[in-house]
Design a protein around this motif. Structure first.
Motif, PDB file in Angstrom:
ATOM      1  N   SER A  11       0.831  -1.195   0.000  1.00 25.73           N
ATOM      2  CA  SER A  11       0.000   0.000   0.000  1.00 25.73           C
ATOM      3  C   SER A  11       0.870   1.251   0.000  1.00 25.73           C
ATOM      4  CB  SER A  11      -0.916  -0.004   1.223  1.00 25.73           C
ATOM      5  OG  SER A  11      -0.145  -0.051   2.396  1.00 25.73           O
ATOM      6  N   LYS A  12       0.226   2.381  -0.103  1.00 25.65           N
ATOM      7  CA  LYS A  12       0.950   3.648  -0.115  1.00 25.65           C
ATOM      8  C   LYS A  12       1.674   3.834   1.218  1.00 25.65           C
ATOM      9  CE  LYS A  12      -1.621   7.295  -0.264  1.00 25.65           C
ATOM     10  NZ  LYS A  12      -2.407   8.479  -0.643  1.00 25.65           N
ATOM     11  N   GLY A  13       2.961   4.101   1.138  1.00 26.83           N
ATOM     12  CA  GLY A  13       3.757   4.280   2.345  1.00 26.83           C
ATOM     13  C   GLY A  13       4.275   2.998   2.955  1.00 26.83           C
ATOM     14  N   GLY A  42      10.200  -2.723   4.914  1.00 21.63           N
ATOM     15  CA  GLY A  42       9.598  -2.278   6.171  1.00 21.63           C
ATOM     16  C   GLY A  42       9.440  -3.381   7.194  1.00 21.63           C
ATOM     17  N   ALA A  43      10.164  -4.481   7.037  1.00 22.15           N
ATOM     18  CA  ALA A  43      10.047  -5.601   7.975  1.00 22.15           C
ATOM     19  C   ALA A  43      10.534  -5.189   9.356  1.00 22.15           C
ATOM     20  CB  ALA A  43      10.849  -6.788   7.479  1.00 22.15           C
ATOM     21  N   ARG A  44       9.777  -5.615  10.367  1.00 19.81           N
ATOM     22  CA  ARG A  44      10.123  -5.273  11.749  1.00 19.81           C
ATOM     23  C   ARG A  44      10.286  -6.550  12.570  1.00 19.81           C
ATOM     24  NH1 ARG A  44       5.580  -1.554  11.029  1.00 19.81           N
ATOM     25  NH2 ARG A  44       6.444   0.465  10.509  1.00 19.81           N
TER      26      ARG A  44
END
Length: 87
Positions: A11-13, A42-44
């Protein structure tokens, strides 16, 4: 020419990229031949950030597919992270 490159999803962002084999003339997110793995910047925490099928990557490079500079960087990054994950 056949190339190995990133195809954007998510998705956006919150980007998520598939590592795909495709014809160079296809759009970035268009039709592809095979999906080799993914990259999630963006994996955490314990989430997996990158996965690449090394045997399929070797096959496609063996038949002449060219990887984008970003994909080559990610392959090196995944290779460096693999010994740490195995330990």
């Amino acid at each position: 020419m056949v190339v190995i490159r990133l195809s954007r999803g998510g998705s956006k962002g919150r980007p998520f990229f598939n590592i795909v084999v495709t014809d160079k003339r296809e759009r970035r997110d268009g039709r592809f031949i095979e999906r080799l793995g993914f990259y999630n910047p963006g994996a955490r925490g314990a989430e997996e950030s990158i996965r690449i099928s090394q045997d399929r990557l070797a096959y496609w490079k063996g038949v002449g597919a060219q990887a984008s500079p970003t994909v080559m960087r990610l392959v090196k990054q995944a290779a460096a992270a693999a010994p740490k994950a195995a330990a």
